[in-house]
Write a protein that holds these residues in place. Structure first.
Motif, PDB file in Angstrom:
ATOM      1  N   SER A 137      56.955  30.941  39.584  1.00 55.67           N
ATOM      2  CA  SER A 137      57.632  29.986  38.710  1.00 55.67           C
ATOM      3  C   SER A 137      57.933  28.675  39.424  1.00 55.67           C
TER       4      SER A 137
ATOM      5  N   ARG B 293      54.855  26.686  38.896  1.00 61.24           N
ATOM      6  CA  ARG B 293      54.642  26.353  37.482  1.00 61.24           C
ATOM      7  C   ARG B 293      55.622  25.296  36.996  1.00 61.24           C
TER       8      ARG B 293
ATOM      9  N   GLY C 169      54.288  23.908  32.190  1.00 61.57           N
ATOM     10  CA  GLY C 169      53.972  25.174  32.853  1.00 61.57           C
ATOM     11  C   GLY C 169      52.484  25.266  33.147  1.00 61.57           C
TER      12      GLY C 169
ATOM     13  N   TRP D 245      49.110  31.620  28.414  1.00 62.61           N
ATOM     14  CA  TRP D 245      50.179  31.073  29.236  1.00 62.61           C
ATOM     15  C   TRP D 245      50.386  31.962  30.458  1.00 62.61           C
TER      16      TRP D 245
ATOM     17  N   ASP E 129      52.787  33.667  33.256  1.00 63.63           N
ATOM     18  CA  ASP E 129      54.173  34.075  33.451  1.00 63.63           C
ATOM     19  C   ASP E 129      54.307  34.701  34.828  1.00 63.63           C
ATOM     20  N   ASP E 130      55.330  35.521  35.029  1.00 64.99           N
ATOM     21  CA  ASP E 130      55.620  36.027  36.373  1.00 64.99           C
ATOM     22  C   ASP E 130      54.781  37.224  36.792  1.00 64.99           C
TER      23      ASP E 130
ATOM     24  N   GLY F 221      50.652  36.831  30.089  1.00 61.94           N
ATOM     25  CA  GLY F 221      51.329  35.869  29.246  1.00 61.94           C
ATOM     26  C   GLY F 221      50.757  35.778  27.839  1.00 61.94           C
ATOM     27  N   ASN F 222      51.479  35.090  26.969  1.00 57.74           N
ATOM     28  CA  ASN F 222      51.067  34.946  25.573  1.00 57.74           C
ATOM     29  C   ASN F 222      49.704  34.279  25.454  1.00 57.74           C
TER      30      ASN F 222
END
Length: 287
Positions: A99, A102, A108, A143, A145-146, A151-152
């Protein structure tokens, strides 16, 4: 159309950067820096292979473009801070983008992944598709993420055929063509702040690095599994470093097999024989 995005592009090879840069600029956006996604675990990042990759990337850089060679995650975050990027776009990133990196981009980061997520999360999804005998692969842009590839989803499409026998570089070319079609729409969605569709974790599978024993043909494997094993290596998983088979008194790298009777040595598998149609002397493991 939304205003042009300032993009940081991340990839592992010159071909990946060329594809991303061409597609993003065609969509009206502005790449401001490139990040070479070399391994952050290498104690000697200037190894022969890494140096050759960096040289190829450097030669393909657009005029005025900065190339960042990260040594640590913290160093990458600090390096990106001054670029005032709107979005990070990654294709072929072998490590998790945390993060703190990002956050250096206003929106992001998004990732280009050559599978129909959540199937085949991980570093080598196309190779696992070949190993499992899949008839096609696809591309997902999501997307970040962590966690890895979770991610979406912004855009996704399948339909890239995998040849039934010899799998060549054409498969990568076809995957890249699909990426070229999908990335522009994905950037438009990202610019508009579209959240994307969540993945179903219950359907997730993982495409990690192949196990060490996969470099050797094992008579305990079935005919189809062995045939697909040879297809994976011919697709250039490790160059000519496998799969190895002992035929007579010689170790060979097997390049082609047939599941029906053919000219060439016969190897026993768990559920019947397979015929070796092409092989070369094995490359020593210590090279």
């Amino acid at each position: 159309m939304a205003s042009a995005l300032r993009l940081v592009l991340i990839s592992f090879a010159a071909s990946g950067f060329t594809l991303l840069h061409k597609t993003c600029t065609k969509a009206g956006h502005v790449p401001v820096a490139l990040v070479h996604a070399r391994s952050l675990r290498q104690s000697r990042p200037t190894s022969k292979n890494s140096a050759a990759t960096i040289a190829a990337i450097s030669e393909s850089l657009p005029a005025g473009m900065d190339l960042i060679l990260p040594g640590t995650v913290g160093g990458l975050a600090r390096a990106l801070e001054g670029y005032r990027a709107d979005l990070i776009v990654a294709y072929g990133l072998p490590w998790r983008l945390p993060s703190e990196v990002r956050r250096m981009a206003r929106l992001g980061g998004i990732n280009v992944h050559p599978s129909l997520l959540p199937k085949y999360r991980g570093p080598i999804p196309v190779h696992w598709a070949v190993r499992n005998g899949d008839s096609e692969v696809g591309v997902t842009i999501h997307w970040m993420d962590d966690t890895f590839d979770s991610g979406n989803i912004l855009v996704q499409r399948g339909g890239v055929p995998i040849a039934a026998d010899l799998v060549t570089a054409k498969l990568w070319q076809d995957v890249d063509l699909l990426i070229g079609e999908l990335l522009g729409p994905a950037l438009a969605l990202a610019a508009d702040g579209v959240a994307g569709e969540p993945q179903n974790d219950d359907d997730a599978t993982y495409a990690g690095w192949m196990e060490p024993d996969f470099m050797f043909i094992d008579p305990a494997r079935g005919v189809r599994e062995t045939h697909n094993q040879v297809r994976v290596f011919r697709f250039n998983l490790f160059g000519l470093r496998g799969p190895y088979a002992r035929i007579g008194d010689e170790w060979l790298t097997v390049l082609g097999t047939s599941m029906t009777p053919a000219d060439g040595p016969e190897l026993a598998c768990a559920d019947g024989p397979i015929w070796v149609t092409e092989a070369v002397p094995a490359v020593p493991l210590d090279r």
